[in-house]
Design a protein around this motif. Structure first.
Motif, PDB file in Angstrom:
ATOM      1  N   ILE A   1       0.820  -1.215   0.000  1.00  0.00           N
ATOM      2  CA  ILE A   1       0.000   0.000   0.000  1.00  0.00           C
ATOM      3  C   ILE A   1       0.851   1.260   0.000  1.00  0.00           C
ATOM      4  CG2 ILE A   1      -1.592   1.394   1.387  1.00  0.00           C
ATOM      5  CD1 ILE A   1      -2.608  -1.225   2.552  1.00  0.00           C
ATOM      6  N   ASP A   2       1.836   1.266   0.883  1.00  0.00           N
ATOM      7  CA  ASP A   2       2.603   2.501   1.077  1.00  0.00           C
ATOM      8  C   ASP A   2       3.432   2.870  -0.158  1.00  0.00           C
ATOM      9  OD1 ASP A   2       1.469   2.436   3.522  1.00  0.00           O
ATOM     10  OD2 ASP A   2       3.272   1.879   4.621  1.00  0.00           O
ATOM     11  N   VAL A   3       3.619   1.920  -1.078  1.00  0.00           N
ATOM     12  CA  VAL A   3       4.394   2.227  -2.290  1.00  0.00           C
ATOM     13  C   VAL A   3       3.490   2.298  -3.532  1.00  0.00           C
ATOM     14  CG1 VAL A   3       6.646   1.467  -1.469  1.00  0.00           C
ATOM     15  CG2 VAL A   3       5.078  -0.217  -2.414  1.00  0.00           C
ATOM     16  N   ASN A   4       2.166   2.392  -3.274  1.00  0.00           N
ATOM     17  CA  ASN A   4       1.202   2.648  -4.348  1.00  0.00           C
ATOM     18  C   ASN A   4       1.184   1.573  -5.434  1.00  0.00           C
ATOM     19  OD1 ASN A   4      -0.871   4.170  -5.413  1.00  0.00           O
ATOM     20  ND2 ASN A   4       0.470   5.422  -6.680  1.00  0.00           N
ATOM     21  N   ILE A   5       1.268   0.312  -4.985  1.00  0.00           N
ATOM     22  CA  ILE A   5       1.153  -0.826  -5.910  1.00  0.00           C
ATOM     23  C   ILE A   5      -0.188  -1.505  -5.629  1.00  0.00           C
ATOM     24  CG2 ILE A   5       2.115  -3.128  -6.424  1.00  0.00           C
ATOM     25  CD1 ILE A   5       4.900  -1.872  -6.005  1.00  0.00           C
ATOM     26  N   SER A   6      -0.774  -2.106  -6.667  1.00  0.00           N
ATOM     27  CA  SER A   6      -2.120  -2.707  -6.546  1.00  0.00           C
ATOM     28  C   SER A   6      -2.241  -3.626  -5.334  1.00  0.00           C
ATOM     29  CB  SER A   6      -2.435  -3.538  -7.783  1.00  0.00           C
ATOM     30  OG  SER A   6      -2.465  -2.715  -8.919  1.00  0.00           O
ATOM     31  N   VAL A   7      -3.359  -3.510  -4.647  1.00  0.00           N
ATOM     32  CA  VAL A   7      -3.721  -4.416  -3.553  1.00  0.00           C
ATOM     33  C   VAL A   7      -5.123  -4.944  -3.860  1.00  0.00           C
ATOM     34  CG1 VAL A   7      -2.252  -3.373  -1.787  1.00  0.00           C
ATOM     35  CG2 VAL A   7      -4.532  -2.420  -2.209  1.00  0.00           C
ATOM     36  N   GLY A   8      -5.693  -5.755  -2.967  1.00  0.00           N
ATOM     37  CA  GLY A   8      -7.023  -6.284  -3.284  1.00  0.00           C
ATOM     38  C   GLY A   8      -7.729  -6.899  -2.104  1.00  0.00           C
ATOM     39  N   THR A   9      -8.964  -7.308  -2.345  1.00  0.00           N
ATOM     40  CA  THR A   9      -9.771  -8.038  -1.361  1.00  0.00           C
ATOM     41  C   THR A   9     -10.094  -9.399  -1.974  1.00  0.00           C
ATOM     42  OG1 THR A   9     -10.790  -5.999  -0.551  1.00  0.00           O
ATOM     43  CG2 THR A   9     -12.014  -8.041  -0.149  1.00  0.00           C
ATOM     44  N   ILE A  10     -10.001 -10.459  -1.171  1.00  0.00           N
ATOM     45  CA  ILE A  10     -10.355 -11.804  -1.664  1.00  0.00           C
ATOM     46  C   ILE A  10     -11.475 -12.336  -0.771  1.00  0.00           C
ATOM     47  CG2 ILE A  10      -9.474 -14.098  -2.270  1.00  0.00           C
ATOM     48  CD1 ILE A  10      -6.623 -12.979  -1.970  1.00  0.00           C
ATOM     49  N   PHE A  11     -12.472 -12.991  -1.365  1.00  0.00           N
ATOM     50  CA  PHE A  11     -13.539 -13.541  -0.519  1.00  0.00           C
ATOM     51  C   PHE A  11     -14.049 -14.889  -1.026  1.00  0.00           C
ATOM     52  CE2 PHE A  11     -17.148 -12.601  -3.274  1.00  0.00           C
ATOM     53  CZ  PHE A  11     -16.676 -11.548  -4.051  1.00  0.00           C
ATOM     54  N   SER A  12     -14.637 -15.625  -0.095  1.00  0.00           N
ATOM     55  CA  SER A  12     -15.177 -16.960  -0.377  1.00  0.00           C
ATOM     56  C   SER A  12     -16.500 -17.083   0.372  1.00  0.00           C
ATOM     57  CB  SER A  12     -14.165 -17.990   0.133  1.00  0.00           C
ATOM     58  OG  SER A  12     -14.729 -19.270   0.236  1.00  0.00           O
ATOM     59  N   VAL A  13     -17.473 -17.744  -0.255  1.00  0.00           N
ATOM     60  CA  VAL A  13     -18.793 -17.905   0.374  1.00  0.00           C
ATOM     61  C   VAL A  13     -19.112 -19.394   0.511  1.00  0.00           C
ATOM     62  CG1 VAL A  13     -21.261 -17.379   0.246  1.00  0.00           C
ATOM     63  CG2 VAL A  13     -19.597 -15.762  -0.710  1.00  0.00           C
ATOM     64  N   LEU A  14     -19.493 -19.792   1.713  1.00  0.00           N
ATOM     65  CA  LEU A  14     -19.881 -21.177   2.004  1.00  0.00           C
ATOM     66  C   LEU A  14     -21.308 -21.190   2.526  1.00  0.00           C
ATOM     67  CD1 LEU A  14     -16.687 -22.171   4.035  1.00  0.00           C
ATOM     68  CD2 LEU A  14     -17.221 -22.909   1.704  1.00  0.00           C
ATOM     69  N   ARG A  15     -21.921 -22.379   2.512  1.00  0.00           N
ATOM     70  CA  ARG A  15     -23.246 -22.504   3.124  1.00  0.00           C
ATOM     71  C   ARG A  15     -23.064 -22.864   4.596  1.00  0.00           C
ATOM     72  NH1 ARG A  15     -27.782 -22.737   0.911  1.00  0.00           N
ATOM     73  NH2 ARG A  15     -27.059 -23.415  -1.127  1.00  0.00           N
ATOM     74  N   CYS A  16     -23.842 -22.229   5.456  1.00  0.00           N
ATOM     75  CA  CYS A  16     -23.807 -22.575   6.878  1.00  0.00           C
ATOM     76  C   CYS A  16     -24.528 -23.910   7.048  1.00  0.00           C
ATOM     77  CB  CYS A  16     -24.499 -21.473   7.675  1.00  0.00           C
ATOM     78  SG  CYS A  16     -24.407 -21.747   9.446  1.00  0.00           S
ATOM     79  N   PRO A  17     -23.937 -24.871   7.780  1.00  0.00           N
ATOM     80  CA  PRO A  17     -24.641 -26.147   7.964  1.00  0.00           C
ATOM     81  C   PRO A  17     -26.054 -25.913   8.510  1.00  0.00           C
ATOM     82  CG  PRO A  17     -22.417 -26.266   8.860  1.00  0.00           C
ATOM     83  CD  PRO A  17     -22.635 -24.835   8.453  1.00  0.00           C
ATOM     84  N   ASP A  18     -27.015 -26.710   8.024  1.00  0.00           N
ATOM     85  CA  ASP A  18     -28.442 -26.471   8.279  1.00  0.00           C
ATOM     86  C   ASP A  18     -28.836 -26.319   9.742  1.00  0.00           C
ATOM     87  OD1 ASP A  18     -29.187 -26.281   5.713  1.00  0.00           O
ATOM     88  OD2 ASP A  18     -29.754 -28.401   5.484  1.00  0.00           O
ATOM     89  N   ASP A  19     -28.283 -27.173  10.594  1.00  0.00           N
ATOM     90  CA  ASP A  19     -28.737 -27.179  11.985  1.00  0.00           C
ATOM     91  C   ASP A  19     -27.957 -26.194  12.863  1.00  0.00           C
ATOM     92  OD1 ASP A  19     -26.546 -28.612  11.350  1.00  0.00           O
ATOM     93  OD2 ASP A  19     -26.839 -30.204  12.827  1.00  0.00           O
ATOM     94  N   VAL A  20     -27.128 -25.354  12.272  1.00  0.00           N
ATOM     95  CA  VAL A  20     -26.251 -24.487  13.080  1.00  0.00           C
ATOM     96  C   VAL A  20     -26.795 -23.056  13.106  1.00  0.00           C
ATOM     97  CG1 VAL A  20     -23.916 -23.516  13.230  1.00  0.00           C
ATOM     98  CG2 VAL A  20     -24.247 -25.890  12.537  1.00  0.00           C
ATOM     99  N   THR A  21     -27.029 -22.534  14.311  1.00  0.00           N
ATOM    100  CA  THR A  21     -27.548 -21.157  14.418  1.00  0.00           C
ATOM    101  C   THR A  21     -26.471 -20.198  14.896  1.00  0.00           C
ATOM    102  OG1 THR A  21     -28.349 -21.765  16.595  1.00  0.00           O
ATOM    103  CG2 THR A  21     -29.977 -21.756  14.805  1.00  0.00           C
ATOM    104  N   ASP A  22     -25.428 -20.742  15.521  1.00  0.00           N
ATOM    105  CA  ASP A  22     -24.365 -19.895  16.055  1.00  0.00           C
ATOM    106  C   ASP A  22     -23.018 -20.452  15.550  1.00  0.00           C
ATOM    107  OD1 ASP A  22     -22.935 -18.134  17.537  1.00  0.00           O
ATOM    108  OD2 ASP A  22     -23.170 -19.217  19.436  1.00  0.00           O
TER     109      ASP A  22
END
Ligand code: AFP
Length: 338
Positions: free
Chosen positions: A120-141
């Motif tokens: 960041i401090d040298v002004n070169i490209s950075v980014g965000t990476i993300f992944s989406v999973l399904r929460c197991p059915d019986d899990v509320t917390d």
């Protein structure tokens, strides 16, 4: 052809039965949060966002101010929409539950809020990476153990590059697509549908300063690339290393190439450098959906059964023929050792 906005694309994906309304909302929220991260990143010194935060993250790495800001932007944006059961981030030891005052959804979101932040401090490209999973059915917390699902179960993955343009690259398992942020109207607009990574390449990315610490099969493989026309490969190879995984992967997604962060003697006890759940798995999903390959040098990344939220793995990804070539050398060396 009329430009296709991200929103329009998401509606089409819903109609095609590839995603449900909740996942569509999730992606909209993440994309909006990433626009804010892009704005904060773009302000640079004028926004007072450069430099160290003075804290360490869960991995013991010094956090940049923008690591902390980006993490907060993503957490805040995703708390109230009712599309998530919990979030997990590179910057936090444990998953973040959805506050009780908000409804909960069926999805789990994992992210590296600002990858390549040492750039960041040298002004070169950075980014965000993300992944989406399904929460197991019986899990509320949901707890960390509920996130420990193999990469093959991902419902979506994406990254945003904050570079000369701000780009979102996204997959739901039906191809990999690129959206460019139209800064005048503030909207991500489809710029490439169904990206294909060429099977062959003459370009590789690796941090060569670690060469003396690599395992023998990696030494052999890179040694042969460096020998060029006079060596066993009979051609010259070019090298690039941005040291922001998003930027290195985006180059590969654009013109082919191969990226390696192999195991080496310095990081062997940690299992690798890059994190499985929010770096390797989403990038592997994106690359495979574009016709590329992604392995740990021994096995397909998305087949790894995770054992920890912040688990690290070696990463080989990109043009399939080179990934397979380097992986074959590792498997051959392993079977020669018995
Ligand atoms: P930072 O987010 O700490 O800068 O790490 C970036 C990264 O995880 C990945 O984006 C790069 O490919 C890799 O590290 C760079 O590693 P080197 O420091 O060995 O070049």
């Amino acid at each position: 052809m009329k430009p296709v906005s991200l929103i329009q694309f998401l509606i089409e994906e819903r109609r095609a039965g590839h995603i449900n309304t909740e996942l569509s909302l999730l992606i909209e929220v993440v994309a909006r949060a990433c626009k804010r991260i892009g704005v904060a990143t773009g302000k640079g010194a004028l926004g007072g966002v450069l430099g160290a935060a003075g804290t360490d993250n869960v991995q013991g790495e010094a956090q940049k101010k923008l690591d902390v800001i980006s993490n907060e932007i993503l957490l805040e944006a995703n708390a109230w929409g009712g599309h998530l059961a919990a979030c997990a981030s590179e910057e936090m030891e444990d998953p973040q539950p959805i506050p009780d005052m908000y409804p909960k959804g069926q999805h789990l979101l994992l992210f590296d809020p600002l990858d390549g932040s040492s750039n960041i401090d040298v002004n070169i490209s950075v980014g965000t990476i993300f992944s989406v999973l399904r929460c197991p059915d019986d899990v509320t917390d949901p707890k960390a153990e509920h996130f420990l699902q193999a990469g093959t179960t991902q419902l979506a993955a994406g990254y945003v590059v904050y570079g000369p343009s701000t780009l979102l690259v996204l997959t739901f398992g039906h191809g990999t697509h690129e959206f460019t942020l139209d800064r005048e109207i503030g909207s991500f607009t489809l710029s490439r549908r169904d990206i294909r990574i060429p099977e062959q390449t003459g370009e590789f990315a690796i941090n060569m300063s670690n060469q003396r610490h690599w395992e023998a099969p990696m030494q052999r493989y890179i040694g042969e690339l460096l020998a060029g026309k006079d060596g066993p490969r009979g051609r010259d190879f070019n090298m690039r290393w941005v040291a922001s995984m998003v930027a290195d992967v985006h180059r590969i997604v654009t013109r082919g190439g191969v990226f390696f962060y192999p195991l080496d003697a310095k990081i062997k006890s940690k299992g690798g450098k890059l994190r499985l759940m929010y770096e390797a798995n989403p990038m592997a999903f994106i690359v495979e959906q574009a016709g590329g390959a992604a392995t740990t040098g021994r096995e397909r990344i998305m087949d790894v059964q995770p054992t920890g939220l912040h688990q690290r793995v070696p990463v080989f990804l990109g043009s399939s023929q080179e990934v397979e070539h380097a992986t074959r050398y590792h498997r051959e060396a392993d079977s020669a050792q018995g």
